[in-house]
Design an enzyme around this catalytic site. Structure first.
Site, PDB file in Angstrom:
ATOM      1  N   VAL A  62       0.811  -1.042   0.097  1.00  0.00           N
ATOM      2  CA  VAL A  62      -0.059   0.046  -0.102  1.00  0.00           C
ATOM      3  C   VAL A  62       0.819   1.320   0.104  1.00  0.00           C
ATOM      4  O   VAL A  62       0.430   2.305  -0.587  1.00  0.00           O
ATOM      5  CB  VAL A  62      -1.078  -0.012   1.262  1.00  0.00           C
ATOM      6  CG1 VAL A  62      -1.838   1.301   1.408  1.00  0.00           C
ATOM      7  CG2 VAL A  62      -1.775  -1.376   1.111  1.00  0.00           C
ATOM      8  N   CYS A  63       1.990   1.109   0.679  1.00  0.00           N
ATOM      9  CA  CYS A  63       2.964   2.573   0.902  1.00  0.00           C
ATOM     10  C   CYS A  63       3.032   3.010  -0.481  1.00  0.00           C
ATOM     11  O   CYS A  63       3.158   4.071  -0.781  1.00  0.00           O
ATOM     12  CB  CYS A  63       4.098   2.027   1.637  1.00  0.00           C
ATOM     13  SG  CYS A  63       3.586   1.519   3.196  1.00  0.00           S
ATOM     14  N   PRO A  64       3.738   2.304  -1.407  1.00  0.00           N
ATOM     15  CA  PRO A  64       3.977   2.995  -2.978  1.00  0.00           C
ATOM     16  C   PRO A  64       2.820   3.624  -3.401  1.00  0.00           C
ATOM     17  O   PRO A  64       3.072   4.610  -4.230  1.00  0.00           O
ATOM     18  CB  PRO A  64       4.847   1.773  -3.733  1.00  0.00           C
ATOM     19  CG  PRO A  64       4.318   0.501  -2.976  1.00  0.00           C
ATOM     20  CD  PRO A  64       3.820   0.976  -1.399  1.00  0.00           C
TER      21      PRO A  64
ATOM     22  N   LEU B 158       2.471   6.944  -1.715  1.00  0.00           N
ATOM     23  CA  LEU B 158       3.637   7.984  -1.896  1.00  0.00           C
ATOM     24  C   LEU B 158       3.596   8.430  -3.206  1.00  0.00           C
ATOM     25  O   LEU B 158       3.800   9.395  -3.760  1.00  0.00           O
ATOM     26  CB  LEU B 158       5.103   7.229  -1.481  1.00  0.00           C
ATOM     27  CG  LEU B 158       4.996   6.940   0.014  1.00  0.00           C
ATOM     28  CD1 LEU B 158       6.315   6.332  -0.024  1.00  0.00           C
ATOM     29  CD2 LEU B 158       4.953   8.261   0.724  1.00  0.00           C
TER      30      LEU B 158
END
Length: 187
Positions: A46-48, A51
């Site tokens: 989920v993080c990329p 970002l």
């Protein structure tokens, strides 16, 4: 204790930004609006997407006078490696701050102690270094940059228009409210 209107606690960290390792401290948040976005870890799922969404909207944040800081408990070296190997993260132009000691995650109350990772926390800091907005998500729930932009605009409006408040779904140019005795029970 609520973090709203509290001063950002002192810290020293290193970020990967514009191809360099740069120092970051609470002083970076003074004199302009800042958004600090905590995420669990580099090289995850989920993080990329989050970002990358912020990277796509970075020019809008800059136009509003806002700097973004992505923060995880990874090191600044890991941030560089992720930036060098991920097409999505390669688009990130804002600082990626390393927090391997979890000082920042503790200061902002997003640390998952038994995992050494941060929750998904979003913090808006005013030019005086005070937290004006924060939202913390379970790590399985991603955030939306457009909604964050709307919240930044509302916070900036309220800061520059004392006595006025922004109702739900407010957008720039929409009507605000001026709380008063005459308004009680009228909405």
């Amino acid at each position: 204790m609520a973090l709203i209107n509290t001063q950002v606690k002192p810290f020293q960290a290193t970020a990967y930004h514009a191809g360099k390792f740069v120092p970051v401290s609470e002083e970076n948040f003074k004199g302009k609006w800042s958004v600090v976005v905590f995420y669990p870890a580099d090289f995850t799922f989920v993080c990329p997407t989050e970002l990358g969404d912020l990277a796509e909207h970075y020019a809008k944040f800059q136009k509003l006078g806002v700097e973004i800081y992505g923060v995880s408990t990874d090191t600044h070296f890991t941030h560089k490696a992720w930036h060098d190997t991920s097409e999505t993260i390669a688009q990130v132009q804002y600082p990626l701050v390393g927090d391997p000691t979890a000082t920042l995650a503790r200061n902002f109350d997003v640390l998952i102690d038994d995992e050494g990772l941060a929750l998904r926390g979003t913090f808006l800091i005013d030019p005086e270094g005070k937290i004006k907005l924060y939202e913390i998500h379970d790590n399985g729930i991603g955030r939306d940059a457009n909604e964050l932009i709307r919240k930044v605009q509302a916070a900036q409006y309220v800061a520059s228009h004392p006595g006025e408040v922004c109702p739900a779904k407010w957008t720039p140019g929409a009507q605000t409210l001026t709380p008063s005795l005459d308004l009680v029970g009228k909405i």
